[in-house]
Each structure stands twice: as C-alpha cells, then as structure tokens.
Design an enzyme around this catalytic site. Sequence first.
Site, PDB file in Angstrom:
ATOM      1  N   TYR B 136       0.734  50.631  14.892  1.00 15.00           N
ATOM      2  CA  TYR B 136      -0.700  50.954  14.912  1.00 15.00           C
ATOM      3  C   TYR B 136      -0.891  51.870  13.712  1.00 15.00           C
ATOM      4  O   TYR B 136      -1.375  52.974  13.838  1.00 15.00           O
ATOM      5  CB  TYR B 136      -0.960  51.671  16.251  1.00 15.00           C
ATOM      6  CG  TYR B 136      -2.376  52.001  16.648  1.00 15.00           C
ATOM      7  CD1 TYR B 136      -3.343  51.013  16.776  1.00 15.00           C
ATOM      8  CD2 TYR B 136      -2.727  53.308  16.970  1.00 15.00           C
ATOM      9  CE1 TYR B 136      -4.626  51.329  17.200  1.00 15.00           C
ATOM     10  CE2 TYR B 136      -4.003  53.629  17.401  1.00 15.00           C
ATOM     11  CZ  TYR B 136      -4.958  52.636  17.509  1.00 15.00           C
ATOM     12  OH  TYR B 136      -6.227  52.950  17.957  1.00 15.00           O
ATOM     13  N   HIS B 141      -8.010  51.569  10.750  1.00 13.57           N
ATOM     14  CA  HIS B 141      -8.140  50.851  12.024  1.00 13.57           C
ATOM     15  C   HIS B 141      -8.105  51.827  13.203  1.00 13.57           C
ATOM     16  O   HIS B 141      -8.944  51.756  14.104  1.00 13.57           O
ATOM     17  CB  HIS B 141      -7.023  49.821  12.157  1.00 13.57           C
ATOM     18  CG  HIS B 141      -6.964  49.173  13.512  1.00 13.57           C
ATOM     19  ND1 HIS B 141      -7.940  48.322  13.977  1.00 13.57           N
ATOM     20  CD2 HIS B 141      -6.044  49.261  14.513  1.00 13.57           C
ATOM     21  CE1 HIS B 141      -7.622  47.907  15.210  1.00 13.57           C
ATOM     22  NE2 HIS B 141      -6.480  48.470  15.548  1.00 13.57           N
ATOM     23  N   ARG B 150     -13.044  56.236  22.015  1.00 16.50           N
ATOM     24  CA  ARG B 150     -12.756  57.585  22.491  1.00 16.50           C
ATOM     25  C   ARG B 150     -13.838  58.514  21.939  1.00 16.50           C
ATOM     26  O   ARG B 150     -14.989  58.409  22.335  1.00 16.50           O
ATOM     27  CB  ARG B 150     -11.319  57.973  22.095  1.00 16.50           C
ATOM     28  CG  ARG B 150     -10.297  57.269  23.016  1.00 16.50           C
ATOM     29  CD  ARG B 150      -8.853  57.622  22.694  1.00 16.50           C
ATOM     30  NE  ARG B 150      -8.378  56.974  21.478  1.00 16.50           N
ATOM     31  CZ  ARG B 150      -7.797  55.782  21.410  1.00 16.50           C
ATOM     32  NH1 ARG B 150      -7.585  55.101  22.514  1.00 16.50           N
ATOM     33  NH2 ARG B 150      -7.413  55.265  20.272  1.00 16.50           N
ATOM     34  N   GLN B 248      -8.302  44.345  27.704  1.00 14.51           N
ATOM     35  CA  GLN B 248      -7.643  45.555  27.206  1.00 14.51           C
ATOM     36  C   GLN B 248      -8.344  46.832  27.696  1.00 14.51           C
ATOM     37  O   GLN B 248      -7.692  47.785  28.127  1.00 14.51           O
ATOM     38  CB  GLN B 248      -7.634  45.508  25.676  1.00 14.51           C
ATOM     39  CG  GLN B 248      -6.824  46.611  24.999  1.00 14.51           C
ATOM     40  CD  GLN B 248      -6.713  46.381  23.484  1.00 14.51           C
ATOM     41  OE1 GLN B 248      -7.140  45.354  22.960  1.00 14.51           O
ATOM     42  NE2 GLN B 248      -6.119  47.333  22.783  1.00 14.51           N
ATOM     43  N   THR B 357      -3.154  46.315  13.103  1.00 14.56           N
ATOM     44  CA  THR B 357      -4.269  45.798  12.317  1.00 14.56           C
ATOM     45  C   THR B 357      -4.392  46.539  10.994  1.00 14.56           C
ATOM     46  O   THR B 357      -4.387  47.770  10.980  1.00 14.56           O
ATOM     47  CB  THR B 357      -5.579  45.974  13.107  1.00 14.56           C
ATOM     48  OG1 THR B 357      -5.383  45.423  14.401  1.00 14.56           O
ATOM     49  CG2 THR B 357      -6.733  45.267  12.415  1.00 14.56           C
TER      50      THR B 357
END
Lengths: 423, 423
Positions: B136, B141, B150, B248, B357
């Site tokens: 990640y 991203h 968030r 997700q 990503t």
Amino acid sequence: MLKANDPGLHSWIEIAADSDFPIQNLPFGIFTTPDRDPRVGVAIGEYILDLCVVAQHNMFELIDLDPNVFHRPYLNEFIALGKPIWRAVRNRVSELLRNHNEEISGNSDLIRECLVEQYKAQMLIPVQVPNYTDFYSSIEHATNVGTMFRDPANALSPNWKHLPVGYHGRASSIVVSGTNIHRPKGQTKAPQADAPAFGSCRQLDFELEVAFITGRETALGQSITPDQADDYIFGLVLFNDWSARDIQTWEYVPLGPFLAKSFGSSISPWVVTLDALEPFKVKGPEQDPRPLSYLEFTGNHHYDINLEVLLQPAGGRANCISRSNYKYMYWNMNQQLAHQSSNGCNIQVGDVYASGTISGSTRESYGSMLELTWGGTQPITLPDGTQRRFINDHDTIIMRGYAGRNGTRIGFGEVRTKILPAI
Amino acid sequence: MLKANDPGLHSWIEIAADSDFPIQNLPFGIFTTPDRDPRVGVAIGEYILDLCVVAQHNMFELIDLDPNVFHRPYLNEFIALGKPIWRAVRNRVSELLRNHNEEISGNSDLIRECLVEQYKAQMLIPVQVPNYTDFYSSIEHATNVGTMFRDPANALSPNWKHLPVGYHGRASSIVVSGTNIHRPKGQTKAPQADAPAFGSCRQLDFELEVAFITGRETALGQSITPDQADDYIFGLVLFNDWSARDIQTWEYVPLGPFLAKSFGSSISPWVVTLDALEPFKVKGPEQDPRPLSYLEFTGNHHYDINLEVLLQPAGGRANCISRSNYKYMYWNMNQQLAHQSSNGCNIQVGDVYASGTISGSTRESYGSMLELTWGGTQPITLPDGTQRRFINDHDTIIMRGYAGRNGTRIGFGEVRTKILPAI
C-alpha cells in the site's frame, strides 16, 4: 459388520486406554525414518501403519487408486482423490487392524514391514499449503480483544455477528510440531514514544486454534454452501497461531495483521478426519441475529473437542495454563468455508483454514496469553515460582486436543514449539 | 562486445519501433500452442523464442543447467536456479538473436522450430504463486483513500511513513491476462440500512499495480536487507488488484481486506527482468522521517515505468482513463522485501509482491475508479457517452506499461480482463 467408529472395535495391536490413537481414530500424516523416505502413514496406538507398504502388498486393490499416491511427501495428492476414497481407505485400514483380521497380523515379517514405532519416526508437515486463512470466530476471544484494544461498550465490530471475520495469512511459515521458532524482530511503538523502534518482540504470544484442511477444489467463481462444505473438508489439526502483540498493535491499522503473524504458525502432524469426529458433533451456540441465507446450515457442525495449552519452561515441567473446547466457536467451519467461497474465491486442496483463538467464558479457558494475563497486567505464576506476562525465550508451548465419550478417545496428539532467541 | 541492454543492439528478427519486446527486453513467460505443451519462452518482437527447443539443440550448453528446466508449466524451477543463471540465459538469448549471429538465423528449419508467432500462442500464468502480499506504498493513493474513508486531516495512518504497510492476499485467485472474472457476490451494508444484505457487488473496481516476483528463497528466521533484495527479485509484471469496494467497506475492520479482494487478481504474462530495467532506475521521493536502519538502502531502486489503464465497453473501443508511473511509489520494492522478511518470514520462489495502487498527484494519474470518480461522486464520461462510477459487466480493463528512453522501449505487454456477470 462393525463400522470404523464403533466403540466396540478392538485392534490386534495393544493400545493403551488413554492413547490418542485407538482404532476408532486412524488419522493420516506424513512420516519418515532413516530407512523410509517421506510417505503417508496412519497413527495406531504407539505405531504408524505405513500405507506405502500396505499398498505395495496390494491390500488396497479394491479401491480405485494409484498405490504410488502414498509414496509422497505431502497428503495433497491422496486427499485430492476425494471423500469416497478417503473414506474407503480409512475403512480398509480399520479392517486390516481389527482383532481377528490376519492379513497383516498373521505374518510377523509383514508386521515388521508395515508398522513403525512412532518414537523412531519423524513427522513432517502433512500438507503442502497453497493458501491459509485465519478466522476470528470465537465470540469470547473477539470480545476480550475488543474490550482491551477498542471499546468495552462496543467490543465486537459491527460486522462480527453477521459474518465470520477472517484474513489471509502467510502459508510459507506454517511449520509442523517440533520445529523451533525464533522470536521475531519487528517495528513497534510504545504509546508514549515519539517514534517507532526496531528490535526483538517483547510480547510474544500463542493462540490456541483448530484448523481444517480442504481436500477438494473449486473453480474460480464457484461457491460452496455450508451444507456442501462437509464434502470439501478432509480433517482437522491443532493450530498455534503465534502472534507478536507489540508488532501487531503498531502495524494492524488499516490493513490487518501482517508481520505480527507471518514469522511462524505451528500445526500438529496428524490430520483427524471428519469421519472420525462424527460421533462428537454437537449443537453450536444460538446465532442471533440469524445469519443471511448463504450462511444457513442444517444439522450440527460444531465438535466437542477438549483443548489444552501447556507451558514448559527450559529444563522444567509442562504446566497446563488453559483448558478450552472447540465447541465454543460462534461460527462453525461449514459457515467459514461458505463465507470464504461466497465471492467466488477458489478453494484448493491442502488449504488451511484456522478457527481463530478459541476462548471460553472463564479466565481458565482463554486461548492466549493476551487474555490469560489481561494484556500483561495480571501475570501467570508457574509452579517453579517464575511469572509470565508473555512467552520467554526457551519456553515450549504444547497444545493438545481430544474428543472423548464412553471410553472412546479421538486424540490429535500435540503441537509443540520451542521459542529460540531472535537471530 | 555489446551488452544485452545496449541501445545499439539489433536483432535479425524485424521488430517494430514501438514493440514492447525489442532485443533489449527479453522477458520470460510460459506459453503453449496446439503443438507445444506448456514451456518457457522469451518474447522478441511479434514472436516467442521457445527456450525448450533452444535447449534441445544444446545452445545453452555452456550454462550449468538441466535443459528440462524449460520444459515446465511454470517458471519457478528455472528462476530457482538463481540470478547468475537468469542473467547467463538472458545474455545467451540476446547473443542468439543478434544481427549477424547465425546459430539460429542461418537455418530456416531451426528458425521455424525455435520461433512461434505470439498470436498463435496462449500465454499461461508465468509462476505458481506460493505466497502473495499486497503493499500500500503509494502516498497519493493512501492519502486519497484515507481522505475519503477516514479523516482528511489525518488521512495517513500513524505507521504509514514508518513502514511499508501491507497485507497477505489470496494466492489461489491470481490469474493471467485474458482470464475473464465474474463479478463477485458478497455481504454489504448500506450506511442507512439496519442490516447487511448479500448480493452482487455494486462497486467493482480495478487497482493499477506493479508486482515483483522472487526467485530465491530464505530460511524461516532469516531476513533480507534492502541492498540484498536485488539478488532475490527475478522481475516485474503488471498487476490488477480487483477490488469490491462495497464488500471491503463492510468487512475490513478490524482484520483488513479479505473477500473484497480474493475473487480475482490479474497479472501480465511476461516477466520483465530487473536486468532489462536497469537503465530506467531513478531516484525515489525523499522519505521523511528517515526510515529505520533495516529499511535504509543505497543507490536507486525506483523505476521509471509509464503505466496506463484503458476501459473498453462491450463492443466498443478501449479508452485511456488513467496514466501513472511506477516511479511515484513512496516505498520501493527493496524496502518492501526487507520489511516482509524483517520478522523472519521465509521468502519462496514465485512469491508475488504487489505494489499497491500506483496513483500520481493529479486526477488523471489516479490508479483506481474509487479515486478517479472520487468514491463514485464524479463519474467518468466515456467517448460513447456512457458514464462509469465503477466497472460494469462486460467491461474490459486493460493495463499497459513500458519504460522508454532514447528510442529503447522495454514494455510489459498488457494485462486484460473482462468482467462477466455474477454467477
């Protein structure tokens, strides 16, 4: 004719009353000796029946299989043959080992060829593991962890009672009982510290789990219902999901446990079949709210399996520090496999699906040091006077399990791991 | 003598100027044709050099390898031979394909035997994947996702700049370019709904990623430094980490992405070696705070690889919807592998480690629909007038990548996946 699980069955091999491996069990594993390369065996009392030798003597000739399937370093090829074949082989082994059957017992050379004393054999990991998932299906464990790390008033995440929460684990670091594991190093951050530091884990923990192993694959895009799951599950092993709590605390938001788990997970070597455990099925806890239809099942899919954890300090005795039971699970394994495949994820032969820590409702039944010492705040005192908040270097953790009723005991043997200092 | 990467090299095979596969590239893959069972090949222009045939003609006789290693359905056995062998084979292939070399080109029968036109071959998944990790590591991203889901003021989790956040993914559902994937079903809960529901995913997304494949194993307990990582990395592929956003959102707290990812991930068939990409190394972004010492590296380990995503509606044309670059990564692959092994987790041959990503700093360079349409609030309009918030059934997503400078183009080919309706 008596069936393989009949409590009235006896073997021509003498088996102690407290053995994990009476003729009603017959778990499969992979073993080797200085004279025998890795191969499939079945545990019986203090012996291993060498299926490779049994097959060479054409004693499986009525079963549609290639005898070489037992001459392999993993069970995968055998279990890929499917449930009718596992069942036929177990039934035939039961027949060969019964009182009055003389196919093996009538020939002392053949007995020596077919039977290996367990203490002379080395057990290997039973399957090559293509995929490993760890669930989180004990409501007591999830509540305890949620209370400690999140919010006591909302200990369970909102999804917890709607689906069996799980995550993908690391397959490469699953090792068999008897394999030592080095204390992991990793990045941690104390709550008061300005920045993280890298070093040896200071909160090394075990997790008491049971894992099921699949023996049948699905194509990508296909799903399995809970009621179909029995045809896909070969059997169960004990599973110690080693956990580095301090690494976990710092790393796991937002994408879940990673290096806190992947330094090692330990499994017991004998795979106990669902068939052997059939008499020990029990009703699970009421599920409220009622699960969505893809998670609905008929019949009982919980199993009454007594579990215990022992801690053995270097040079000392093993002390029991937890007693739990697999029947405490909220979500059963059929629901877990249905959930795993509900999105079309393909299942493979040899996959390992672990239950998550199995805790009961009382302190004595908690399945991790995290819970037993309540985050390290209430240390355990061992009979030698030493205390433990988490696991020390040179400690050995032993997990045992058995299902038992009316004198029949279906045991798992043990998963035993010694912790060595960090490299 | 010219080296394999020299821009002045030419082949006796005619190669278009815009080909992904000039003689400076020579990526490895697994192919099959109606006449040839699965085997190792190297892409050259519009052809595949059949290494199985090349080896049968003793053209690798100066390299210490078993010629049968090319007659396999996966690259694993070949790449397990180690970097000196990969490099020797690539150099030898370069020599055989160069202008004026007549070992193959001088014999028209041999040319027919050794070369297969790519359009006549089916490419297979290049490696059997024992373990898969998804990182990640793009700060753009992670910031975009953190802002949407968030807190815009604290979009990055506190650990993000201290370690390459990652999670274990599902290895079984990694498929090669050209494999269709069914829209997953799963459990979702709308924010206003009282209870979750089960059904087809309504927010199906791609993620533009690059993955590296390891070619050397470590023992459990051992670690790799960032500077050692080059010896463990065989090469790179394009990676589409298919994601079901609605699944997700509901499932990922507390243990991370699970069924939102495991219904399928797509990779390109040609593994481009680190050797071929050597001329395209660039300096990465400044890392502040400075990483802990186990994540420190010397030299450049970022790569300037242009990436693009195309969306092709059923019966329509492919439209470019994103242009990004692998050099935008915050954490490089050497740091990722060092982090992965820092706890002693053992690395295996054929492991896939995806970048996460890869988004740039502008809207046009975002690597997922989630970011391109900002959570579905700002749909993309395609040239045919239709709009997309996420991916529709029968849409095809194509990802392409190449490194290029001064007329040399090291391409990856493509990863192409059509989405079929849920089963």
